[in-house]
Design a protein around this motif. Structure first.
Motif, PDB file in Angstrom:
ATOM      1  N   TRP A  50       0.838  -1.204   0.000  1.00 11.78           N
ATOM      2  CA  TRP A  50       0.000   0.000   0.000  1.00 11.78           C
ATOM      3  C   TRP A  50       0.872   1.253   0.000  1.00 11.78           C
ATOM      4  N   ILE A  51       1.914   1.265   0.839  1.00 11.68           N
ATOM      5  CA  ILE A  51       2.818   2.416   0.895  1.00 11.68           C
ATOM      6  C   ILE A  51       3.527   2.603  -0.441  1.00 11.68           C
ATOM      7  N   SER A  52       3.984   1.504  -1.042  1.00 13.36           N
ATOM      8  CA  SER A  52       4.675   1.578  -2.326  1.00 13.36           C
ATOM      9  C   SER A  52       3.802   2.235  -3.383  1.00 13.36           C
ATOM     10  N   SER A  53       2.566   1.777  -3.464  1.00 12.00           N
ATOM     11  CA  SER A  53       1.639   2.330  -4.444  1.00 12.00           C
ATOM     12  C   SER A  53       1.353   3.803  -4.158  1.00 12.00           C
ATOM     13  N   SER A  54       1.217   4.146  -2.878  1.00  8.89           N
ATOM     14  CA  SER A  54       0.928   5.531  -2.498  1.00  8.89           C
ATOM     15  C   SER A  54       2.102   6.450  -2.813  1.00  8.89           C
ATOM     16  N   VAL A  55       3.322   5.994  -2.522  1.00  9.50           N
ATOM     17  CA  VAL A  55       4.515   6.797  -2.814  1.00  9.50           C
ATOM     18  C   VAL A  55       4.631   7.032  -4.314  1.00  9.50           C
ATOM     19  N   PHE A  56       4.424   5.979  -5.089  1.00 12.15           N
ATOM     20  CA  PHE A  56       4.497   6.118  -6.546  1.00 12.15           C
ATOM     21  C   PHE A  56       3.464   7.121  -7.046  1.00 12.15           C
ATOM     22  N   THR A  57       2.261   7.056  -6.488  1.00 11.15           N
ATOM     23  CA  THR A  57       1.185   7.948  -6.921  1.00 11.15           C
ATOM     24  C   THR A  57       1.504   9.407  -6.613  1.00 11.15           C
ATOM     25  N   VAL A  58       1.950   9.692  -5.382  1.00 11.81           N
ATOM     26  CA  VAL A  58       2.206  11.088  -5.023  1.00 11.81           C
ATOM     27  C   VAL A  58       3.419  11.641  -5.774  1.00 11.81           C
ATOM     28  N   MET A  59       4.415  10.798  -6.040  1.00 11.56           N
ATOM     29  CA  MET A  59       5.562  11.276  -6.806  1.00 11.56           C
ATOM     30  C   MET A  59       5.176  11.542  -8.255  1.00 11.56           C
ATOM     31  N   SER A  60       4.243  10.753  -8.776  1.00 10.44           N
ATOM     32  CA  SER A  60       3.801  10.926 -10.159  1.00 10.44           C
ATOM     33  C   SER A  60       3.028  12.220 -10.358  1.00 10.44           C
ATOM     34  N   THR A  61       2.467  12.763  -9.279  1.00 14.38           N
ATOM     35  CA  THR A  61       1.663  13.979  -9.385  1.00 14.38           C
ATOM     36  C   THR A  61       2.347  15.190  -8.766  1.00 14.38           C
ATOM     37  N   ALA A  62       3.638  15.068  -8.467  1.00 15.36           N
ATOM     38  CA  ALA A  62       4.380  16.172  -7.856  1.00 15.36           C
ATOM     39  C   ALA A  62       5.253  16.870  -8.891  1.00 15.36           C
ATOM     40  N   ASN A  63       5.187  18.187  -8.940  1.00 14.84           N
ATOM     41  CA  ASN A  63       6.009  18.956  -9.870  1.00 14.84           C
ATOM     42  C   ASN A  63       7.493  18.724  -9.616  1.00 14.84           C
ATOM     43  N   GLY A  64       8.245  18.477 -10.686  1.00 11.56           N
ATOM     44  CA  GLY A  64       9.689  18.386 -10.569  1.00 11.56           C
ATOM     45  C   GLY A  64      10.231  17.051 -10.117  1.00 11.56           C
ATOM     46  N   VAL A  65       9.370  16.052  -9.928  1.00 12.38           N
ATOM     47  CA  VAL A  65       9.835  14.725  -9.514  1.00 12.38           C
ATOM     48  C   VAL A  65       9.810  13.786 -10.722  1.00 12.38           C
ATOM     49  N   PRO A  66      10.963  13.303 -11.180  1.00 15.41           N
ATOM     50  CA  PRO A  66      11.007  12.395 -12.337  1.00 15.41           C
ATOM     51  C   PRO A  66      10.639  10.969 -11.922  1.00 15.41           C
ATOM     52  N   SER A  67       9.371  10.771 -11.577  1.00 15.54           N
ATOM     53  CA  SER A  67       8.929   9.500 -10.999  1.00 15.54           C
ATOM     54  C   SER A  67       9.177   8.309 -11.912  1.00 15.54           C
ATOM     55  N   ARG A  68       9.232   8.563 -13.227  1.00 13.11           N
ATOM     56  CA  ARG A  68       9.396   7.443 -14.158  1.00 13.11           C
ATOM     57  C   ARG A  68      10.791   6.817 -14.089  1.00 13.11           C
ATOM     58  N   THR A  69      11.732   7.516 -13.502  1.00 16.66           N
ATOM     59  CA  THR A  69      13.083   6.967 -13.434  1.00 16.66           C
ATOM     60  C   THR A  69      13.510   6.637 -12.007  1.00 16.66           C
ATOM     61  N   ILE A  70      12.576   6.747 -11.051  1.00 19.73           N
ATOM     62  CA  ILE A  70      12.882   6.454  -9.652  1.00 19.73           C
ATOM     63  C   ILE A  70      12.320   5.088  -9.267  1.00 19.73           C
ATOM     64  N   VAL A  71      13.155   4.261  -8.671  1.00 21.56           N
ATOM     65  CA  VAL A  71      12.725   2.960  -8.163  1.00 21.56           C
ATOM     66  C   VAL A  71      12.419   3.110  -6.678  1.00 21.56           C
ATOM     67  N   THR A  72      11.230   2.690  -6.286  1.00 20.60           N
ATOM     68  CA  THR A  72      10.804   2.772  -4.893  1.00 20.60           C
ATOM     69  C   THR A  72      10.756   1.377  -4.288  1.00 20.60           C
ATOM     70  N   VAL A  73      11.463   1.194  -3.187  1.00 16.59           N
ATOM     71  CA  VAL A  73      11.482  -0.087  -2.482  1.00 16.59           C
ATOM     72  C   VAL A  73      10.982   0.150  -1.063  1.00 16.59           C
ATOM     73  N   VAL A  74      10.072  -0.691  -0.596  1.00 12.22           N
ATOM     74  CA  VAL A  74       9.535  -0.537   0.758  1.00 12.22           C
ATOM     75  C   VAL A  74       9.666  -1.850   1.516  1.00 12.22           C
ATOM     76  N   ARG A  75      10.211  -1.783   2.713  1.00  9.65           N
ATOM     77  CA  ARG A  75      10.311  -2.968   3.569  1.00  9.65           C
ATOM     78  C   ARG A  75       9.974  -2.560   4.992  1.00  9.65           C
ATOM     79  N   LYS A  76       8.926  -3.155   5.537  1.00  7.38           N
ATOM     80  CA  LYS A  76       8.448  -2.857   6.884  1.00  7.38           C
ATOM     81  C   LYS A  76       8.284  -1.350   7.090  1.00  7.38           C
ATOM     82  N   SER A  77       7.670  -0.716   6.103  1.00  8.75           N
ATOM     83  CA  SER A  77       7.306   0.711   6.114  1.00  8.75           C
ATOM     84  C   SER A  77       8.493   1.654   5.978  1.00  8.75           C
ATOM     85  N   ASN A  78       9.692   1.115   5.730  1.00  6.78           N
ATOM     86  CA  ASN A  78      10.864   1.944   5.450  1.00  6.78           C
ATOM     87  C   ASN A  78      11.030   2.045   3.939  1.00  6.78           C
ATOM     88  N   VAL A  79      11.123   3.267   3.435  1.00  8.83           N
ATOM     89  CA  VAL A  79      11.173   3.510   1.995  1.00  8.83           C
ATOM     90  C   VAL A  79      12.607   3.769   1.543  1.00  8.83           C
TER      91      VAL A  79
END
Length: 248
Positions: free
Chosen positions: A132-161
């Protein structure tokens, strides 16, 4: 115990192939065991060849971990520009170090960041929360100005990003700030390769990619841990909480 029957192996490979196909076609958030990769071959700032190398490292590591640890460890491998991030759980310090040694021996690996914890593996609740956190982080980064979300890999383990990618200093700051404000995030660890604005513009032009979006998040921010590294270096340096094993 892990079922190693031909049928199960075949289904696993079909799943991997299907997921890879989706990533190649568009920028789709892929959630597997709490990991989201918001990247695609046509949008990523890495070269196509490097992406293939990174994917190969991840697949080889997964196969070796399955043979070595069976059900005694749960480890995720994420490679970006040959820098490998290990997250998950192992039942002993010896297994944790063994995992790093296995990855270090693989072709194409430049450094290993060992974030495996010693203890019981994640519960179903942990995995669900991470997804859930992974999906949420991806979503907010995708809608934030100046964040190149398409080239960022997000990894989440026990709520640590953990955030990986080729980004500028400004992009790194924006991405970590936005991610830290997602509900449930305990910490944000930057594992970026920092490049100049000129390098970013050139890579975006080559990949046909531009940063997009218009809104961030407004929740209270989680702690941010700085483990940025230079994209021009073949070794990495770490923050106080990240173990880095440079390849000799």
């Amino acid at each position: 115990m892990i079922d190693r029957s031909p049928l199960v192996k075949g289904l696993l490979w079909i799943s991997v192939a299907a997921a890879t196909s989706l990533l190649l076609q568009a920028c789709v958030p892929l959630v597997v065991g709490g990991v989201v990769k918001g990247v695609s071959m046509v949008r990523d700032r890495r070269s196509t060849g490097q992406q293939v190398i990174d994917q190969g490292i991840e697949l080889k590591a997964a196969g070796k971990f399955s043979s070595e640890f069976a059900s005694t460890a749960s480890i995720s491998t994420n490679s970006y520009q040959g820098k490998v991030l290990l997250t998950g759980e192992a039942l002993s310090e010896k297994s944790k170090q063994k995992a790093a040694e296995i990855v270090t021996s693989l072709d194409g690996v430049k450094s290993v960041i060992n974030e495996i914890t010693v203890g019981p593996t994640s519960s179903f609740g942990d995995v669900s929360q991470d997804a859930w956190i992974s999906s949420s982080v991806f979503t907010v980064m995708s809608t934030a100005n100046g964040v190149p979300s398409r080239t960022i890999v997000t990894v989440v383990r026990k709520s640590n990003v953990y955030l990986m990618g080729l980004v500028t200093e400004a992009e790194a700051t924006l991405a970590t700030t936005v991610a830290s404000r997602v509900n449930g995030v305990k910490s944000v660890n930057k594992v970026f390769d920092i490049i100049s604005a000129q390098q970013a513009a050139k890579l975006d032009e080559q990949a046909g990619s531009t940063a997009s979006g218009n809104n961030g998040a407004n929740n209270a921010a989680a702690p941010i841990k700085d483990t940025d590294t230079s994209a021009s270096s073949t070794t990495t340096s770490s923050g106080t909480d990240v173990q880095v094993m440079p390849i000799k």
